[in-house]
Design a protein around this motif. Sequence first.
Motif, PDB file in Angstrom:
ATOM      1  N   GLN A 146       0.727  -1.357   0.264  1.00  0.00           N
ATOM      2  CA  GLN A 146       0.151  -0.210  -0.316  1.00  0.00           C
ATOM      3  C   GLN A 146       0.639   1.226  -0.454  1.00  0.00           C
ATOM      4  O   GLN A 146       0.528   2.548  -1.013  1.00  0.00           O
ATOM      5  CB  GLN A 146      -1.006   0.207   0.981  1.00  0.00           C
ATOM      6  CG  GLN A 146      -1.770  -0.945   1.368  1.00  0.00           C
ATOM      7  CD  GLN A 146      -3.063  -0.394   2.217  1.00  0.00           C
ATOM      8  OE1 GLN A 146      -2.804   0.446   2.538  1.00  0.00           O
ATOM      9  NE2 GLN A 146      -4.007  -1.843   2.913  1.00  0.00           N
ATOM     10  N   SER A 147       1.745   1.263   0.446  1.00  0.00           N
ATOM     11  CA  SER A 147       2.664   2.449   0.919  1.00  0.00           C
ATOM     12  C   SER A 147       3.309   2.371  -0.353  1.00  0.00           C
ATOM     13  O   SER A 147       3.982   4.183  -0.012  1.00  0.00           O
ATOM     14  CB  SER A 147       3.531   2.541   2.010  1.00  0.00           C
ATOM     15  OG  SER A 147       4.380   1.953   2.005  1.00  0.00           O
ATOM     16  N   LYS A 148       3.585   1.367  -1.319  1.00  0.00           N
ATOM     17  CA  LYS A 148       4.771   2.204  -1.999  1.00  0.00           C
ATOM     18  C   LYS A 148       4.299   2.136  -3.681  1.00  0.00           C
ATOM     19  O   LYS A 148       4.552   2.274  -5.058  1.00  0.00           O
ATOM     20  CB  LYS A 148       5.478   0.497  -2.386  1.00  0.00           C
ATOM     21  CG  LYS A 148       6.310   0.594  -1.299  1.00  0.00           C
ATOM     22  CD  LYS A 148       7.665  -0.547  -0.982  1.00  0.00           C
ATOM     23  CE  LYS A 148       7.564  -0.734  -2.772  1.00  0.00           C
ATOM     24  NZ  LYS A 148       8.862  -2.357  -2.412  1.00  0.00           N
ATOM     25  N   TYR A 149       2.747   1.192  -3.661  1.00  0.00           N
ATOM     26  CA  TYR A 149       2.595   1.655  -5.418  1.00  0.00           C
ATOM     27  C   TYR A 149       0.424   1.781  -5.186  1.00  0.00           C
ATOM     28  O   TYR A 149      -0.197   2.211  -3.944  1.00  0.00           O
ATOM     29  CB  TYR A 149       1.976  -0.189  -5.476  1.00  0.00           C
ATOM     30  CG  TYR A 149       3.209  -0.612  -5.568  1.00  0.00           C
ATOM     31  CD1 TYR A 149       4.004   0.201  -6.775  1.00  0.00           C
ATOM     32  CD2 TYR A 149       3.873  -1.770  -4.781  1.00  0.00           C
ATOM     33  CE1 TYR A 149       5.305  -0.356  -6.753  1.00  0.00           C
ATOM     34  CE2 TYR A 149       5.247  -2.402  -4.944  1.00  0.00           C
ATOM     35  CZ  TYR A 149       6.022  -1.394  -5.589  1.00  0.00           C
ATOM     36  OH  TYR A 149       7.026  -2.247  -6.037  1.00  0.00           O
ATOM     37  N   GLU A 150       0.284   2.388  -5.910  1.00  0.00           N
ATOM     38  CA  GLU A 150      -0.980   2.903  -6.239  1.00  0.00           C
ATOM     39  C   GLU A 150      -1.751   2.006  -7.180  1.00  0.00           C
ATOM     40  O   GLU A 150      -0.853   1.507  -8.551  1.00  0.00           O
ATOM     41  CB  GLU A 150      -1.308   4.238  -6.563  1.00  0.00           C
ATOM     42  CG  GLU A 150      -2.212   5.175  -7.397  1.00  0.00           C
ATOM     43  CD  GLU A 150      -1.870   6.381  -7.790  1.00  0.00           C
ATOM     44  OE1 GLU A 150      -2.806   6.550  -8.525  1.00  0.00           O
ATOM     45  OE2 GLU A 150      -1.208   6.881  -8.015  1.00  0.00           O
ATOM     46  N   CYS A 151      -2.429   2.127  -7.540  1.00  0.00           N
ATOM     47  CA  CYS A 151      -3.269   0.918  -8.231  1.00  0.00           C
ATOM     48  C   CYS A 151      -4.790   0.506  -9.366  1.00  0.00           C
ATOM     49  O   CYS A 151      -5.381   2.058  -8.880  1.00  0.00           O
ATOM     50  CB  CYS A 151      -3.794  -0.253  -7.237  1.00  0.00           C
ATOM     51  SG  CYS A 151      -2.776  -1.508  -6.880  1.00  0.00           S
ATOM     52  N   CYS A 152      -4.437   0.772 -10.096  1.00  0.00           N
ATOM     53  CA  CYS A 152      -5.577   1.227 -11.269  1.00  0.00           C
ATOM     54  C   CYS A 152      -6.719  -0.399 -11.018  1.00  0.00           C
ATOM     55  O   CYS A 152      -5.896  -1.400 -12.299  1.00  0.00           O
ATOM     56  CB  CYS A 152      -5.031   2.183 -12.439  1.00  0.00           C
ATOM     57  SG  CYS A 152      -6.558   1.993 -14.072  1.00  0.00           S
ATOM     58  N   PHE A 153      -7.679  -0.851 -10.833  1.00  0.00           N
ATOM     59  CA  PHE A 153      -8.989  -1.749 -11.698  1.00  0.00           C
ATOM     60  C   PHE A 153      -9.347  -2.333 -12.621  1.00  0.00           C
ATOM     61  O   PHE A 153     -10.193  -0.554 -12.732  1.00  0.00           O
ATOM     62  CB  PHE A 153      -9.362  -2.093 -10.588  1.00  0.00           C
ATOM     63  CG  PHE A 153      -8.675  -2.161  -8.693  1.00  0.00           C
ATOM     64  CD1 PHE A 153      -8.044  -3.699  -8.366  1.00  0.00           C
ATOM     65  CD2 PHE A 153      -8.026  -1.107  -7.915  1.00  0.00           C
ATOM     66  CE1 PHE A 153      -7.501  -3.245  -7.010  1.00  0.00           C
ATOM     67  CE2 PHE A 153      -7.701  -0.997  -6.856  1.00  0.00           C
ATOM     68  CZ  PHE A 153      -7.744  -2.739  -6.586  1.00  0.00           C
TER      69      PHE A 153
END
Length: 330
Positions: A146-153
Motif C-alpha cells: 500500500q505504501s509503495k503502489y497506487e493501483c488501477c482496477f
Amino acid sequence: MMISLPACKQAQPLLNFPKGLHMDQFIPRRQKDKVVIVVGATGTGKSRLSIDLATRFNAEIVNSDKMQVYKGLDIVTNKVKEEECRGIPHHLLGIIDPDVDFTSDDFVHHASLAVDSIMRKGRVPIIAGGSNSYIKALVNDDIEFQSKYECCFLWVNASMAILHSFVSKRVDQMVDTGLVDEAREFFDLEANYTRGIKRAIGVPEMDEYFRNESVDDDETRARLLKAAIYKIKENTCKLASRQHQNILRLQNQLKWNMHHLDATEAFLKRGVGADEAWERIVAGPSTRIVGCFLHKQDINLISAITTPPPMTTAAVIGTTNITSVAAAIR
C-alpha cells in the motif's frame, strides 16, 4: 565565527505552526509507483486484456490465479499458451511444485518481488487473475505494498448466462485437446484433493472415472466420463458466479474504484466482428483508462465516456453463438 554543536541543538524553529499542524505535513510525499490490476470471473478475457495492455504500455504480467501458479496441468488450469503471450514476460506462472500449498501470504511475497523487479526495469506491472483472495491480500492487507503502489482496477465482466454457456463450450474444447489424459497423470488412489494443484477443477471430478476406467463395460465408462465432464462444467460455472460475487463484495466493502468493462457483445459476435467488438468495448477503453492512470489524468471521466453500460441478461439470452469466440477470449 564558529558555532558550537550545543548552540545548533538549541536553535529555535523559524516558523510556529498552529496547534495540530506539523512540518512533515508540508513535505511532499513520495509519489507512488503505478500498478494495473485486471480482475474478472473465469473465462471473461483477463489474460487477453492483460496481454493487449502489456503490448501497448511496455508492461509485464504477474499471474494471480491460484491454480496457474503451479507446474503442470496446463490444459486443466487453462494457462495462457506461449504463442498467445506475444512475447510478454509472465511471472508466477507454472513455477510452484504441484504438491505445495501456495497460500495468500506466499502470493504476497512472490508478487511483491515480481512487481519490484518489473519496476526496476522501468516497466508497468499488470497483475491479472481470478483469485480475488490473492488480490485482496496484496492490495488491501499488505501495508508495504500500500505504501509503495497506487493501483488501477479493471474489471472484465460479461452476462452470467452467456459466460456459463461459454465456459461449458470451453470445457468441451479442453477435453478435445487432452484434458482427460493430462488429469490422469495426477490421478492417485490415495489422492488428497484439498492440497496443491489437485484442487483444480478438472482433477477431483475425474476421480470416479479413473477408478473404474479398467472395467470392460464400454457403456459404463462412457457414462462415467460424461458425468465427470458435466461436473467439471457445473463446477466451473459455479466458480464464475462465485468470483463475480466476490468482486462485487470487494468493491462494496473496500471501496475499490473498479473500471467496469462489459465484454458480452464480444462473446456474441463471430470472427472479425468479435475482435472488433473486443477492441471497441474492452481493449480500447482499457487502454485509455490505463493511459490516463499512468499520466495522472482524470480516469473517471474517460472511463465514464468510454465504458458502455452492462447488457442485461434478458437482452442476450437466446441470441448467443459461443463456439465461434471460444478460442478468442480467455
